[in-house]
Motif scaffolding. Structure first.
Motif, PDB file in Angstrom:
ATOM      1  N   TYR A 147       8.678  -6.043   6.112  1.00 41.00           N
ATOM      2  CA  TYR A 147       7.640  -5.338   5.361  1.00 41.00           C
ATOM      3  C   TYR A 147       7.165  -4.111   6.137  1.00 41.00           C
ATOM      4  N   LEU A 148       6.945  -4.268   7.441  1.00 35.24           N
ATOM      5  CA  LEU A 148       6.519  -3.133   8.249  1.00 35.24           C
ATOM      6  C   LEU A 148       7.626  -2.092   8.357  1.00 35.24           C
ATOM      7  N   ALA A 149       8.876  -2.548   8.528  1.00 37.12           N
ATOM      8  CA  ALA A 149       9.990  -1.613   8.634  1.00 37.12           C
ATOM      9  C   ALA A 149      10.065  -0.718   7.401  1.00 37.12           C
ATOM     10  N   LEU A 150      10.001  -1.324   6.241  1.00 38.93           N
ATOM     11  CA  LEU A 150      10.071  -0.533   5.012  1.00 38.93           C
ATOM     12  C   LEU A 150       8.839   0.340   4.844  1.00 38.93           C
ATOM     13  N   ALA A 151       7.672  -0.176   5.204  1.00 43.17           N
ATOM     14  CA  ALA A 151       6.438   0.594   5.039  1.00 43.17           C
ATOM     15  C   ALA A 151       6.485   1.887   5.842  1.00 43.17           C
ATOM     16  N   VAL A 152       6.913   1.815   7.111  1.00 44.64           N
ATOM     17  CA  VAL A 152       6.910   3.037   7.925  1.00 44.64           C
ATOM     18  C   VAL A 152       8.019   3.992   7.503  1.00 44.64           C
TER      19      VAL A 152
ATOM     20  N   ALA B 175       0.827  -1.209   0.000  1.00 45.06           N
ATOM     21  CA  ALA B 175       0.000   0.000   0.000  1.00 45.06           C
ATOM     22  C   ALA B 175       0.861   1.257   0.000  1.00 45.06           C
ATOM     23  N   GLN B 176       1.969   1.256   0.716  1.00 39.02           N
ATOM     24  CA  GLN B 176       2.844   2.430   0.738  1.00 39.02           C
ATOM     25  C   GLN B 176       3.561   2.615  -0.595  1.00 39.02           C
ATOM     26  N   VAL B 177       3.965   1.514  -1.219  1.00 34.63           N
ATOM     27  CA  VAL B 177       4.580   1.611  -2.544  1.00 34.63           C
ATOM     28  C   VAL B 177       3.575   2.180  -3.545  1.00 34.63           C
ATOM     29  N   ALA B 178       2.319   1.729  -3.450  1.00 36.35           N
ATOM     30  CA  ALA B 178       1.272   2.244  -4.338  1.00 36.35           C
ATOM     31  C   ALA B 178       1.009   3.721  -4.075  1.00 36.35           C
ATOM     32  N   GLU B 179       1.040   4.130  -2.805  1.00 35.26           N
ATOM     33  CA  GLU B 179       0.851   5.538  -2.485  1.00 35.26           C
ATOM     34  C   GLU B 179       1.993   6.374  -3.061  1.00 35.26           C
ATOM     35  N   GLY B 180       3.211   5.840  -2.985  1.00 34.15           N
ATOM     36  CA  GLY B 180       4.331   6.545  -3.595  1.00 34.15           C
ATOM     37  C   GLY B 180       4.130   6.723  -5.093  1.00 34.15           C
ATOM     38  N   ALA B 181       3.683   5.666  -5.759  1.00 30.03           N
ATOM     39  CA  ALA B 181       3.442   5.754  -7.198  1.00 30.03           C
ATOM     40  C   ALA B 181       2.377   6.795  -7.516  1.00 30.03           C
ATOM     41  N   ARG B 182       1.348   6.866  -6.663  1.00 37.26           N
ATOM     42  CA  ARG B 182       0.303   7.879  -6.869  1.00 37.26           C
ATOM     43  C   ARG B 182       0.877   9.287  -6.804  1.00 37.26           C
ATOM     44  N   ARG B 183       1.914   9.465  -5.991  1.00 30.51           N
ATOM     45  CA  ARG B 183       2.554  10.772  -5.852  1.00 30.51           C
ATOM     46  C   ARG B 183       3.698  10.970  -6.842  1.00 30.51           C
ATOM     47  N   GLY B 184       3.887  10.005  -7.725  1.00 30.30           N
ATOM     48  CA  GLY B 184       4.967  10.113  -8.701  1.00 30.30           C
ATOM     49  C   GLY B 184       6.324   9.749  -8.143  1.00 30.30           C
ATOM     50  N   LEU B 185       6.361   8.970  -7.052  1.00 33.40           N
ATOM     51  CA  LEU B 185       7.607   8.589  -6.411  1.00 33.40           C
ATOM     52  C   LEU B 185       7.871   7.095  -6.561  1.00 33.40           C
ATOM     53  N   GLU B 186       9.124   6.778  -6.709  1.00 35.82           N
ATOM     54  CA  GLU B 186       9.556   5.378  -6.823  1.00 35.82           C
ATOM     55  C   GLU B 186      10.710   5.181  -5.849  1.00 35.82           C
TER      56      GLU B 186
END
Length: 452
Positions: free
Chosen positions: A352-357, A121-132
């Protein structure tokens, strides 16, 4: 996906593979798995494999806590569904394959306690903001002969740190690691004898965040198997002894927009604009991040001044005492090399949680145009309290209660997990703290030595 699973199962069976580890990590960073026969892989990919929902409230000692209202009874079941495109045959365990799982409800809906889904979900949110994003782990671990009860009294290599001859006695083990990592699709940047007692470090190549978390779990399986095959055991525990250097699993991240690395210093020596804001976001929420990335009782014992572990909240350029170490690019290395290393991270963290936060805190920094203070080149542990106060440098939480307070005080970090998963995570941490309350520090370290 079922078709791909059927084809993979047929090929693997012909090659002698008998079963597949369906793997995930719990809220203590401990890998868990179910093995299915190779002939059952397609069915698992379609319908999943049943497991108790209580894995979300296992503590570090396999006790089940009912302190979280959402999982307060022994009733409930989930489905573990393998991610087939991450399926790997295990080079060091050739009769077995390995795949990470998604955790779903019995109806196939998203389960709010699935850590992998939180990161997705956080990776998808980044993509929504134009971030990778790109991410990679450095893994430190200690080696001992099989049957050892601890590492300090029976080290697997004699040192000196960073010496080529320190690893001569582990030559076959090192060769197996290099072979098995490559065969399992894991790229190693480097491997060496580290600073701690019988310590080895290897770095995994940076990749997308979800793959990086998967790779961290697969790397553990690979290392354990290679060690066993060569008469060794390894400890990934945050501490192997109170006087010894700890095992950090340093987490490197970078952020890009339209292919440009925002952490590139543009020749200034420090990140600028959105890159600086990303780092400032991490610094702003560092106490709460550490509650997720270094969450166990021995994790808090590891975070001591003078051990390159990151005891105080600050950042620096190539400062190895800093919990946030900025690594700039250079004409030799290129702009893509620029990244930030989080040192307050260890094997007790769910990857997964570490990277997400971390991603969420960095994105919030960009969103808020957070201001980055001046870097610190020294070790604030050697400063007076007054000097630290003047520079705004504070000690990171040193116990579970302090970490919990920092976590709940940061909606930017706590909100990433959602109410259900946050409740389970906090219940597990409270259970661990209650277990540790009447035990000595030595007993706590010894009990975690082989858990990860």
């Amino acid at each position: 996906m079922t078709k791909a699973a059927s084809a993979a199962a047929k090929d693997f069976a012909a090659a002698g593979v008998g079963g597949v580890h369906l793997a995930w990590a719990d809220n203590n960073g401990i890998p868990r798995s179910r093995i299915v026969p190779i002939g059952g892989l397609a069915d698992a990919a379609s319908r999943g494999v049943g497991a108790t929902s209580l894995f979300a409230v296992f503590d570090s000692h396999d006790a089940i806590t009912y302190g979280h209202a959402g999982l307060a009874t022994p009733s409930g079941d989930i489905r573990l569904v393998p991610v087939v495109d991450r399926l790997r045959r295990l080079a060091g365990q050739p009769a077995l394959a390995w795949a990470p799982v998604r955790q779903l409800t019995r109806n196939g809906d998203p389960w709010p306690y699935c850590q992998r889904a939180v990161l997705e979900a956080q990776v998808a949110e980044g993509a929504r903001r134009g971030l990778e994003f790109r991410a990679g782990y450095e893994l430190e671990f200690a080696v001992a002969p099989a049957g050892s009860t601890d590492v300090v009294s029976s080290p697997g290599h004699p040192g000196p740190a960073y010496s080529p001859h320190a690893l001569v006695g582990l030559d076959a083990f090192v060769a197996a690691l290099l072979h098995d990592f490559a065969a399992n699709g894991l790229r190693i940047g480097q491997l060496h004898a580290e600073y701690g007692v019988a310590q080895v470090e290897l770095s995994l190549a940076a990749t997308d965040p979800v793959a990086a978390a998967d790779d961290q779990l697969l790397a553990r399986q690979t290392i354990h198997a290679a060690a066993h095959a060569h008469g060794l055991v390894v400890s990934f525990a945050p501490l192997i002894g109170l006087g010894a250097a700890g095992n950090g699993w340093h987490l490197h991240t970078s952020v890009r927009r339209k292919g440009r690395n925002l952490l590139d210093d543009n020749g200034d020596g420090v990140p600028t604009a959105d890159g600086a804001a990303y780092l400032a976001g991490l610094l702003r929420d560092l106490p709460a991040l550490t509650a997720i990335t270094a969450p166990s009782v021995p994790s808090t014992l590891r975070l001591r001044p003078g051990y390159f572990a990151g005891a105080y909240a600050f950042w620096g350029v190539e400062n190895r005492e800093a919990p946030l170490r900025y690594v700039p690019g250079s004409p030799l290395l290129g702009a893509d090399h620029a990244n930030v290393e989080l040192k307050t991270s260890d094997a007790a963290a769910n990857p997964y949680l570490a990277l997400a936060v971390v991603l969420a805190a960095g994105m919030a920094g960009i969103e808020d145009a957070a201001a980055l203070p001046e870097p610190i080149a020294d070790d604030p542990g050697g400063w007076t309290e007054g000097e630290r106060e003047t520079r705004g440098v504070r000690r990171l939480p040193a116990d579970t209660a302090g970490q919990d307070a920092a976590l709940t005080a940061s909606p930017r970090v706590a909100g990433v997990l959602g109410d259900d998963l946050l409740g389970a995570f906090r219940a597990v941490r409270a259970s661990d703290a209650a277990w540790a309350a009447d035990r000595t520090a030595d007993e706590i370290v010894a009990a975690h030595l082989w858990r990860y």
